[in-house]
Write an enzyme that holds these catalytic residues in place. Sequence first.
Site, short mmCIF file in Angstrom:
data_model
loop_
_atom_site.label_atom_id
_atom_site.label_comp_id
_atom_site.label_asym_id
_atom_site.label_seq_id
_atom_site.Cartn_x
_atom_site.Cartn_y
_atom_site.Cartn_z
N GLU C 60 0.81 -1.23 0.00
CA GLU C 60 0.00 0.00 0.00
C GLU C 60 0.84 1.27 0.00
O GLU C 60 0.54 2.22 -0.72
CB GLU C 60 -0.94 0.01 1.20
CG GLU C 60 -2.20 -0.84 1.05
CD GLU C 60 -1.96 -2.32 1.26
OE1 GLU C 60 -0.83 -2.72 1.64
OE2 GLU C 60 -2.90 -3.11 1.05
N HIS C 129 -10.45 -4.85 10.74
CA HIS C 129 -11.08 -4.66 9.42
C HIS C 129 -12.38 -3.87 9.48
O HIS C 129 -13.18 -3.93 8.55
CB HIS C 129 -11.37 -6.02 8.78
CG HIS C 129 -10.20 -6.70 8.18
ND1 HIS C 129 -9.23 -7.29 8.95
CD2 HIS C 129 -9.82 -6.89 6.90
CE1 HIS C 129 -8.32 -7.84 8.16
NE2 HIS C 129 -8.65 -7.60 6.91
C1 TPP Z 1 -1.98 -4.65 4.28
C2 TPP Z 1 -3.07 -5.50 3.73
N1 TPP Z 1 -3.43 -5.38 2.43
C3 TPP Z 1 -4.40 -6.13 1.89
C4 TPP Z 1 -5.08 -7.05 2.66
C5 TPP Z 1 -6.18 -7.94 2.06
N2 TPP Z 1 -5.69 -9.33 1.95
C6 TPP Z 1 -5.96 -10.23 2.91
S1 TPP Z 1 -5.18 -11.69 2.61
C7 TPP Z 1 -4.47 -11.12 1.19
C8 TPP Z 1 -3.58 -12.04 0.40
C9 TPP Z 1 -2.39 -12.48 1.19
O1 TPP Z 1 -1.73 -13.54 0.51
P1 TPP Z 1 -0.56 -14.35 1.20
O2 TPP Z 1 0.30 -13.40 1.97
O3 TPP Z 1 0.13 -15.15 0.14
O4 TPP Z 1 -1.25 -15.29 2.27
P2 TPP Z 1 -2.33 -16.45 1.97
O5 TPP Z 1 -3.68 -15.79 2.03
O6 TPP Z 1 -2.02 -17.03 0.62
O7 TPP Z 1 -2.18 -17.43 3.08
C10 TPP Z 1 -4.85 -9.79 0.95
C11 TPP Z 1 -4.44 -9.00 -0.22
C12 TPP Z 1 -4.71 -7.14 4.04
N3 TPP Z 1 -5.36 -7.98 4.87
N4 TPP Z 1 -3.72 -6.37 4.52
#
Ligand code: TPP
Lengths: 332, 332, 327, 327
Positions: C60, C129
């Site tokens: 971000e 959230h």
């Molecule tokens: C700073 C932030 N940006 C966006 C989000 C929304 N979001 C939640 S999970 C996610 C994907 C994360 O992927 P990864 O780190 O690979 O973990 P996984 O879900 O695959 O276990 C996103 C974009 C968030 N929670 N926090």
Amino acid sequence: MTQVHTNAGLDSARTDFYRQLLRQMLLIRRFEEKAGEAYALGQIGGFCHLYIGQEAVAVGAIAALRDDDYVTSSYREHGHALARGMSSRSVMAELFGKATGCSKGKGGSMHLFDAELNFFGGHGIVGGQIPIAAGAAFAVKYRGGDQVSLCFFGEAAVNIGSFHETLNMASLWKLPAIFLVENNRYGMGTALERASAVADIAERATSYDMDAEVVDGMDVLATFEAMERAVHRARTDKTPTLLDVNTYRFVGHSMSDASHGTYRTLEEVEENKKNDPIGKLCARLLDDDLVTHKDIEEIDAEIIAEVEDAVAFAESSPEPEPEELFTDVYKD
Amino acid sequence: MTQVHTNAGLDSARTDFYRQLLRQMLLIRRFEEKAGEAYALGQIGGFCHLYIGQEAVAVGAIAALRDDDYVTSSYREHGHALARGMSSRSVMAELFGKATGCSKGKGGSMHLFDAELNFFGGHGIVGGQIPIAAGAAFAVKYRGGDQVSLCFFGEAAVNIGSFHETLNMASLWKLPAIFLVENNRYGMGTALERASAVADIAERATSYDMDAEVVDGMDVLATFEAMERAVHRARTDKTPTLLDVNTYRFVGHSMSDASHGTYRTLEEVEENKKNDPIGKLCARLLDDDLVTHKDIEEIDAEIIAEVEDAVAFAESSPEPEPEELFTDVYKD
Amino acid sequence: MPVLTYRDALNDALREEMERDPDVFLMGEEVAEYDGAYKVSRGLLEVFGDKRVVDTPITELGFAGLGVGAAMAGLRPVIEFMTFNFALLAIDQIVNNAAKMSYMSGGQFGVPIVFRGPSGAALQLASQHSQSFDSWYANVPGLKVVAPATPADAKGLLKASIRDNNPVIFLEGEMLYNTKGEVPDGDHVVPLGQAEAKREGSDVTLVCYSKSLIPTLKAADTLQNDSGISAEVVDIRTIRPLDTAMLVESVRKTNRCVIVEEGWPFSGIGAQLVDSIQQEAFDDLDAPLLRVTGADVPMPYNKKLERATKPTPQKVIDAVHRVTYTA
Amino acid sequence: MPVLTYRDALNDALREEMERDPDVFLMGEEVAEYDGAYKVSRGLLEVFGDKRVVDTPITELGFAGLGVGAAMAGLRPVIEFMTFNFALLAIDQIVNNAAKMSYMSGGQFGVPIVFRGPSGAALQLASQHSQSFDSWYANVPGLKVVAPATPADAKGLLKASIRDNNPVIFLEGEMLYNTKGEVPDGDHVVPLGQAEAKREGSDVTLVCYSKSLIPTLKAADTLQNDSGISAEVVDIRTIRPLDTAMLVESVRKTNRCVIVEEGWPFSGIGAQLVDSIQQEAFDDLDAPLLRVTGADVPMPYNKKLERATKPTPQKVIDAVHRVTYTA
Ligand SMILES: Cc1ncc(C[n+]2csc(CCOP(=O)(O)OP(=O)(O)O)c2C)c(N)n1
Ligand SMILES: Cc1ncc(C[n+]2csc(CCOP(=O)(O)OP(=O)(O)O)c2C)c(N)n1
Ligand SMILES: [Mg+2]
Ligand SMILES: [Mg+2]
């Protein structure tokens, strides 16, 4: 990584170019000396970060750019602004907080800008300018242009999140950006080794699959040549570069910091001053008979006159009108 | 980097241990299946990120820890909580938002905590838990203890600033931390290659002069062994490790995301399911005659009963009292 | 007039502005191939391609700052935050760069950028959230802050925000995306800085914005039907610049005011409205200004507790009875 | 009583608390070898060593979060931000983790941590280095917010903050570091949540905190001498939790109130004070509550323009004449 020095002997056909580099470095040196005096006299306030000792970096790097390229810097940007072609009058007047300053006296030492020259400032938050420079590079790519975006920041900024996030995007999206680390070995009072798990800044490029070079930033020609390679990658191959440019600040971090005593010794500072980038270029030009002592004295005299004129201009310039307080908050 | 597989044949003397790993993986699988059903019935709300397919990572990694070590995770932490020894009752009740949940129904699926087990949560902001885990490691070092701090996060989190800032500090200060990347190849709908300039996550360790290993996260024993090496480095050598643990989620990112269709194909998902970590361990144990089909059925039956009990417990548990809205905002 | 969802109204605004101006582009997490986490950008990738609809890594701070630089270079970025909770990581770029660039450059550089995405609580997303930082952005000179409550305002205000030459924080309501309403045909643009009375009334002024319009309108109807109290409902729509004149005019007429918002109370939007109104209409006030806000706690996960934190018609009605001394 | 500077009072508080409790440590940029950018931690490295006085890389988000984790593990970190302008980069950790950990863990984890450093404008540091986000922190349930104006309060409140079991945002005034004042001997602790009348008066209540106490006291003296107006000056000292009772009591006595703060006006601290006071003391008010705030602009570099943004005795005096109808 091994550091790239310039081995090429000087080319007499380029004497004017060498003199131009010398002239710009001297201008920055004299300008900063005057700024220091004016600060002592209370004519300049706030934080004031001088560039003395690092002149070869701004001058060598920006000499490799085209007029329509983009330059973004930190709060230690007087040298970059002058090397980019901003007038010593408009920069000095800004330091004096006058209406004739490049930012109308509202920005000051840390916030020099020039839209005409694509000089994107002048930023006070460590690392804050890195994504901004990438944004200029993004705009170039978006429009299918062939400009490049050069970003200056200090070696301590490589530890901050925005460096990491931006270099990843720049490499992922192949942005025409050059991330130039002015590695003067200290972030305020903290030596590189005390803040960074990896002392070799260029190593950081591995994480982004980005080209990197270590450069002797006390050698203006070496800096220029390394930048030419980086500019070629950005303009032609459309790939970014990380440059670890080794330099040294001969003065304190800002006007409120002693040049030595707490975090570095007088010996260390003196040792590094022997490597003065201006002295080095003069010596080489003299060796090759491309300038005479008299030439250098003349250039210096011109510059001293220019800087004195800048101070006189700044002193005699008006303060911003009180109404200026409320203008420029929003654009129409 | 080349991926480390476990070559060691199974050791019949450790049969109980293998069965324990199998039991935990099955527990997580069955628990998550039930959680999915309960979500469909509206008994669980909000975001719910299931762990199905990744069981070997939590189970293999946490099996290498001591009870007094620290574990911190993301919002996809049901599996880590169970593997750490939190009861399926307290976790299921939390998902149901009941007063008997580990966080009194105030945290929910993304915020499971257990102070007794040094389980530091349960965090919803991508990358937000990384410095927290380093903080636990810092406290260990501060007190001269020999615990380690294990942090789980997804591969998409390596691009965010807090990953970069934290790994630099952890290496610089030699913190007993293990940064375990659960590399399931997607961050929501974004494939690793579309977000990260370097597909080999372990490469990122170079920037911090940190040890790294690539691990087959579908092989619970390979994960356990790699973690044992990382734990040794942390506990004995006092140095941190980055583990790139390759895994795959068989289900959607959260309950509102289809398991396939937009960003990955049914074929890809099915292909990966052939590599089911539970199936693989069962096969090996059967091959070496360390368990019988009947044993597995018995274990599974026990677990199904445990999970049904957890659901019954959650269903019959009371909602938090209305006054609970205003408690726990501040500590006395 | 066609009836659209709030989501589709936003989608139309984006599509029309991107068609109108090639310098407008959309960037954020999952906005392209995934059509947006909340599907606000559905179909835009197909129409405009991945040059103008750009998926980002989860960074971000980085992509917000990149947007600021792109805007300084003449583009008009629309940066989507998957939710504004995550914008906390980018807030340095928003406050220190986007908001100040014009001023600190002496007016040389404008930053025509829109930061948009859902703000505030949805359903059971728990404490990290479910937050509204509306008052933080509104605190900052150099930013404009917009928070539409209806599909028509969503479309008209987003178009105005994209055309504005300043950084605009555009706060959407996740709970509003599926709500429907009439949206004027054609190039429907709602100027920033204008409140709107969503209901006329004479006995009390109810001020709200975004999601809080819904419980407020419900309360107004109930008050009319059950107690014969005629409530005027003013939707400020743009938080900064604030249409103080219209608020004061309404309160001068009703002499009573209740302010409804979803955020936390301390120094929230309502606190500023109280200050602005009592300064200008002090002598017209027959009762203190009361506020109905989100509860002063982190958001709990449990559904009942969560519901208890939110402004409800009943809470608004109770406040109205207090200011009309009809309790 | 010994006379100390605000800086030395803070230094004493840190030293005494670190001596008292081995779990207390100080971490931040330049706090150790450099004695702190503003020398608040002078000498602490010598006394406590680099285990307990820790220099960090420039990674605000990282070390703020590391502090939160260390606090969860039982330590009591004092995290110095060189200035609170830079805390914007760390605010996700402060708001999403420090402030919510207790609540979202159902009370299992406390976060006894102090985030401290200078807040607000100094002299000619321009727009990125001259900001007060006091109202942002005060908006957040789970945080406490403290802003001492005098050396005695600086020492007493910092000690109380370090002993508090919750995250405390401790806002220092860079312009106050060199100011002197009497500091009680011994273990001087000032409980959080208590305002103090720094001057008794009967005609008008002037509310302020931190730096704004100085122009406010000057104004009070001038009002007494020039106009015979007796102003009571209330220093709130702790912004959250707010000592509303004392404010209301004072306004009930004076029937008039002017609030002075350095920050931006929109949804600032003063806005909340107006709201709290008019709610409880509406019938006692003989005039609208007025506010004297920082100008609603990014901070300009030029000295004259900068001075024009700040609350001055004259601005306070003018406001008092308006609320006392003696203008
Ligand atoms: C700073 C932030 N940006 C966006 C989000 C929304 N979001 C939640 S999970 C996610 C994907 C994360 O992927 P990864 O780190 O690979 O973990 P996984 O879900 O695959 O276990 C996103 C974009 C968030 N929670 N926090
Ligand atoms: C985010 C942030 N943290 C801290 C500071 C205070 N600060 C200003 S300059 C500086 C040191 C930066 O060192 P470096 O990046 O090496 O640049 P140099 O000053 O050596 O040119 C620090 C800590 C800041 N401006 N921004
Ligand atoms: Mg440096
Ligand atoms: Mg993933």
